[in-house]
Design an enzyme around this catalytic site. Structure first.
Site, mmCIF file in Angstrom:
data_model
loop_
_atom_site.group_PDB
_atom_site.id
_atom_site.type_symbol
_atom_site.label_atom_id
_atom_site.label_comp_id
_atom_site.label_asym_id
_atom_site.label_seq_id
_atom_site.Cartn_x
_atom_site.Cartn_y
_atom_site.Cartn_z
ATOM 1 N N THR A 81 2.680 8.456 3.141
ATOM 2 C CA THR A 81 3.267 8.618 1.803
ATOM 3 C C THR A 81 2.756 9.905 1.165
ATOM 4 O O THR A 81 3.524 10.705 0.620
ATOM 5 C CB THR A 81 2.930 7.403 0.907
ATOM 6 O OG1 THR A 81 3.061 6.214 1.671
ATOM 7 C CG2 THR A 81 3.847 7.350 -0.299
ATOM 8 N N LYS A 111 3.127 -2.856 -0.539
ATOM 9 C CA LYS A 111 1.661 -2.784 -0.667
ATOM 10 C C LYS A 111 1.121 -3.616 -1.842
ATOM 11 O O LYS A 111 -0.094 -3.755 -1.989
ATOM 12 C CB LYS A 111 1.218 -1.330 -0.863
ATOM 13 C CG LYS A 111 1.740 -0.344 0.175
ATOM 14 C CD LYS A 111 1.157 -0.587 1.536
ATOM 15 C CE LYS A 111 1.587 0.419 2.585
ATOM 16 N NZ LYS A 111 1.063 1.737 2.449
ATOM 17 N N ALA A 151 -2.224 3.844 -0.394
ATOM 18 C CA ALA A 151 -3.091 2.660 -0.332
ATOM 19 C C ALA A 151 -2.462 1.646 0.615
ATOM 20 O O ALA A 151 -1.264 1.706 0.895
ATOM 21 C CB ALA A 151 -3.256 2.048 -1.720
ATOM 22 N N ASP A 152 -3.294 0.732 1.094
ATOM 23 C CA ASP A 152 -2.813 -0.331 1.975
ATOM 24 C C ASP A 152 -2.548 -1.617 1.207
ATOM 25 O O ASP A 152 -1.704 -2.416 1.607
ATOM 26 C CB ASP A 152 -3.831 -0.556 3.097
ATOM 27 C CG ASP A 152 -4.046 0.726 3.879
ATOM 28 O OD1 ASP A 152 -3.073 1.215 4.477
ATOM 29 O OD2 ASP A 152 -5.166 1.274 3.842
ATOM 30 N N GLY A 163 -7.904 2.955 3.760
ATOM 31 C CA GLY A 163 -8.602 3.165 5.023
ATOM 32 C C GLY A 163 -7.750 2.876 6.235
ATOM 33 O O GLY A 163 -8.245 2.916 7.368
ATOM 34 N N GLU A 223 -11.773 9.969 1.116
ATOM 35 C CA GLU A 223 -10.799 9.656 0.060
ATOM 36 C C GLU A 223 -11.519 9.132 -1.180
ATOM 37 O O GLU A 223 -11.182 9.499 -2.312
ATOM 38 C CB GLU A 223 -9.792 8.620 0.553
ATOM 39 C CG GLU A 223 -8.835 9.164 1.606
ATOM 40 C CD GLU A 223 -7.915 8.101 2.186
ATOM 41 O OE1 GLU A 223 -6.772 8.435 2.504
ATOM 42 O OE2 GLU A 223 -8.339 6.941 2.338
HETATM 43 C C1 5RP Z 1 -5.802 6.446 4.836
HETATM 44 C C2 5RP Z 1 -5.273 5.612 3.735
HETATM 45 C C3 5RP Z 1 -3.808 5.691 3.471
HETATM 46 O O1 5RP Z 1 -3.625 6.250 2.202
HETATM 47 C C4 5RP Z 1 -3.216 4.302 3.532
HETATM 48 O O2 5RP Z 1 -3.468 3.784 4.833
HETATM 49 C C5 5RP Z 1 -1.711 4.309 3.246
HETATM 50 O O3 5RP Z 1 -1.039 5.008 4.247
HETATM 51 P P1 5RP Z 1 0.542 5.156 4.263
HETATM 52 O O4 5RP Z 1 0.935 5.973 3.074
HETATM 53 O O5 5RP Z 1 0.831 5.834 5.579
HETATM 54 O O6 5RP Z 1 1.154 3.776 4.201
HETATM 55 O O7 5RP Z 1 -5.978 4.911 3.051
HETATM 56 O O8 5RP Z 1 -7.147 6.184 5.086
#
Ligand code: 5RP
Length: 238
Positions: A36, A130, A92-93, A104, A112
């Site tokens: 993202t 999310k 973020a996850d 992470g 981060e």
């Molecule tokens: C990396 C992170 C990312 O920001 C998180 O995993 C979200 O990734 P994505 O935007 O690909 O869904 O924390 O360490």
């Protein structure tokens, strides 16, 4: 308009664009990691190239962010060179209703957390998948660990009730190695009810460098969604 296009990608793209539009000339920008934020970095680079943005510098949170910034023409700096970060944009996850996060998924949470915590304004960019009621309900907690302490830290996390997995590489035999040369344990808890206390508790285990709980760090959460077949972005507070 979205027919045939991947809706998750469209949501990520749109939320990345809206975040990039909030960057102002003269800013020091924390550049997050993940798919993202990659869109946000691309759109910041586009604004810079068009002349709409001037005199910005980025502080990358990972090797990936640094490569993308260079690719899109964003000059980089370091925390040794600047006194403050004006704005950070990061993914973020999981995001809970208090704007606490699990991060992470890309094994970059240690850098981060340093960069995002220092920003005057930290903007989280996510698609709606999310959003959770309670942290830990869908995503394991990433914990960066010094390699020589993997066994005792695994045992300590199991004692806290976690199911622990050493994160393995893709197209590489053996574990994921972070940008700092450490390993990542993904720890599944049923739920994390008190993220403030839990963040400290996990970080107090000797050998843990940092965990992916980001508590009271996010200022703004932008959420990508699809409405009437169009990608839209909501501000969580609006
Ligand atoms: C990396 C992170 C990312 O920001 C998180 O995993 C979200 O990734 P994505 O935007 O690909 O869904 O924390 O360490």
């Amino acid at each position: 308009m979205t027919a045939g296009l991947d809706p998750v990608k469209l949501m990520k793209q749109q939320v990345g664009k809206v975040a990039a539009d909030r960057v102002q000339s003269g800013s020091i920008i924390g550049l997050g990691t993940g798919s993202t934020t990659a869109f946000a970095i691309q759109f910041i680079g586009d604004r810079l190239k068009s002349g709409e943005l001037q005199n910005i510098k980025g502080i990358p949170t990972s090797f990936q962010a640094s490569v993308l910034a260079k690719q899109h023409g964003i000059p980089l700096t370091t925390l040794d060179e600047v006194d403050l970060i004006d704005i950070a944009i990061d993914g973020a996850d999981e995001v809970d209703p208090q704007k606490n996060l699990i991060k992470g998924g890309g094994a970059a949470h240690t850098r981060e957390k340093i960069v995002d915590s220092l920003a005057k304004e930290f903007i989280v960019v996510v698609d709606k998948s999310k959003m959770v009621d309670t942290l830990g309900s869908t995503f394991p907690l990433p914990v960066e660990v010094l390699p020589m302490a993997i066994a005792p830290v695994t045992a300590a996390l199991q004692n806290l009730g976690g199911t622990v997995d050493l994160r393995m590489g893709v197209k590489k035999d053996g574990p994921v190695i972070t940008d700092q040369g450490n390993m990542v344990l993904d720890v599944k808890f049923d739920r994390i009810d008190d993220p403030v206390a839990f963040e400290q508790r996990v970080n107090n285990i000797p050998g843990v460098l940092e965990n992916g709980l980001f508590v009271n760090v996010a200022d703004i959460v932008l959420i990508g969604d699809i409405e009437n077949d169009q990608p839209i972005v909501r501000n969580m507070d609006a």
